[in-house]
Design an enzyme around this catalytic site. Structure first.
Site, PDB file in Angstrom:
ATOM      1  N   ILE A 107      43.664  37.116  43.592  1.00  0.00           N
ATOM      2  CA  ILE A 107      44.734  37.529  43.841  1.00  0.00           C
ATOM      3  C   ILE A 107      45.474  38.605  42.701  1.00  0.00           C
ATOM      4  O   ILE A 107      44.841  38.578  41.702  1.00  0.00           O
ATOM      5  CB  ILE A 107      45.786  36.327  43.607  1.00  0.00           C
ATOM      6  CG1 ILE A 107      47.506  36.353  44.185  1.00  0.00           C
ATOM      7  CG2 ILE A 107      45.532  35.478  42.295  1.00  0.00           C
ATOM      8  CD1 ILE A 107      48.178  35.188  44.196  1.00  0.00           C
ATOM      9  N   CYS A 108      46.443  39.426  43.129  1.00  0.00           N
ATOM     10  CA  CYS A 108      46.943  40.435  42.252  1.00  0.00           C
ATOM     11  C   CYS A 108      46.034  41.217  41.480  1.00  0.00           C
ATOM     12  O   CYS A 108      45.192  41.897  42.356  1.00  0.00           O
ATOM     13  CB  CYS A 108      47.880  39.533  41.275  1.00  0.00           C
ATOM     14  SG  CYS A 108      49.025  40.667  40.549  1.00  0.00           S
ATOM     15  N   ASN A 109      46.009  41.272  40.482  1.00  0.00           N
ATOM     16  CA  ASN A 109      45.036  42.349  39.740  1.00  0.00           C
ATOM     17  C   ASN A 109      43.653  41.868  39.544  1.00  0.00           C
ATOM     18  O   ASN A 109      42.678  42.703  39.587  1.00  0.00           O
ATOM     19  CB  ASN A 109      45.357  42.267  38.307  1.00  0.00           C
ATOM     20  CG  ASN A 109      46.606  43.296  38.061  1.00  0.00           C
ATOM     21  OD1 ASN A 109      46.981  44.201  38.798  1.00  0.00           O
ATOM     22  ND2 ASN A 109      47.175  43.351  36.801  1.00  0.00           N
ATOM     23  N   ALA A 161      44.904  38.650  47.912  1.00  0.00           N
ATOM     24  CA  ALA A 161      46.330  38.415  48.095  1.00  0.00           C
ATOM     25  C   ALA A 161      47.095  39.360  47.125  1.00  0.00           C
ATOM     26  O   ALA A 161      46.477  39.781  45.932  1.00  0.00           O
ATOM     27  CB  ALA A 161      46.761  37.075  47.977  1.00  0.00           C
TER      28      ALA A 161
END
Length: 204
Positions: A107-109, A161
Site C-alpha cells: 500500500i502507498c509507497n 492500493a
C-alpha cells in the site's frame, strides 16, 4: 503452511494503513476471536522498536534476519522509509514471497517500491498514481498499461492500493485470505466506510 501474516514496517511507517486489516484478522464486531484463522506478526529491519510517522513505537516479532520461510502473507505497509537505503533489504524478501506463491500486499509507497523493482510488471495493479509509479520505477517499471486508477487492485495474489485506500486494501486482502465469508467482509467494509449512523438509523 504457517498461518502468520507478516506486516513489514520500515522506520516512519504509516500506522493507519495497518489498522483495519490487522483488527479484522483477530476480532469480529463483538470481541477478540477465540481461534482466529491467522496470526498477526510484525517484521522490521531489526528487533529494535520501529517508529511510525506519528511517533508511536512497535516492537517487532521478527527482524529481516529472523523472519520465517513459511507464512501466509507478506504485507508492505507504506510510509517514508521506502525511499531510504534500508528498503533495498526488502527486495529479496518480496522476491522469495512471490516465487513461493505467497500473498503479497503493498500500500502507498510500498506499492511504489514494488514498481521500482519490477514486481508489478506481470499483474494488474494500482498505487499512488501512475506518475509516481513511473517516477519510482524508471526503466524497471514496464507495465503502465496494467495500472488501474482505483483504490485497490488484487491480481495473482498481489494486492496494491493507494495511501487513502486503507479500507479497500483490507477488504481485498481479507477476501483473498478467505478470512470470513464475503458477506461478512463486505459488512465490515461498509460499516467502517459509511459509519454507524449511516447504516443504523437512530430511534426516536
Amino acid at each position: 503452511m504457517n498461518n502468520e501474516i507478516l506486516y513489514l514496517l520500515l522506520p516512519d511507517y504509516a500506522a493507519h494503513e495497518i489498522v483495519y486489516l490487522s483488527e479484522a484478522i483477530v476480532s469480529d464486531e463483538c470481541a477478540l476471536k477465540e481461534n482466529p484463522k491467522y496470526r498477526n506478526k510484525v517484521v522490521a529491519p531489526t528487533l529494535e522498536p520501529v517508529r511510525s510517522i506519528g511517533g508511536f513505537f512497535t516492537l517487532p516479532d521478527y527482524s529481516f534476519d529472523t523472519l520465517p520461510d513459511d507464512y501466509t502473507a507478506l504485507v508492505l505497509i507504506g510510509g517514508f522509509g521506502w525511499s531510504t537505503p534500508v528498503a533495498e533489504q526488502v527486495v529479496p524478501i518480496v522476491r522469495q514471497a512471490i516465487e513461493k506463491g505467497r500473498i503479497v500486499g503493498a500500500i502507498c509507497n510500498g506499492a511504489s517500491f514494488m514498481a521500482k523493482h519490477g514486481f508489478l510488471n506481470t499483474v494488474r495493479h494500482t498505487g499512488n498514481g501512475l506518475e509516481q509509479l513511473k517516477l519510482w520505477g524508471g526503466e524497471n517499471y514496464t507495465n503502465s498499461t496494467g495500472y488501474i486508477h482505483v483504490q485497490a487492485v488484487c491480481d495473482n495474489k498481489i494486492v496494491t492500493a493507494n495511501g487513502s485506500a486503507t479500507l479497500e486494501f483490507a477488504k481485498e486482502l481479507l477476501l483473498l485470505l478467505e478470512n470470513d465469508t464475503p458477506e461478512r467482509i463486505e459488512m465490515y467494509y461498509q460499516f467502517n466506510k459509511q459509519g454507524f449512523c449511516n447504516l443504523f438509523f437512530g430511534q426516536e
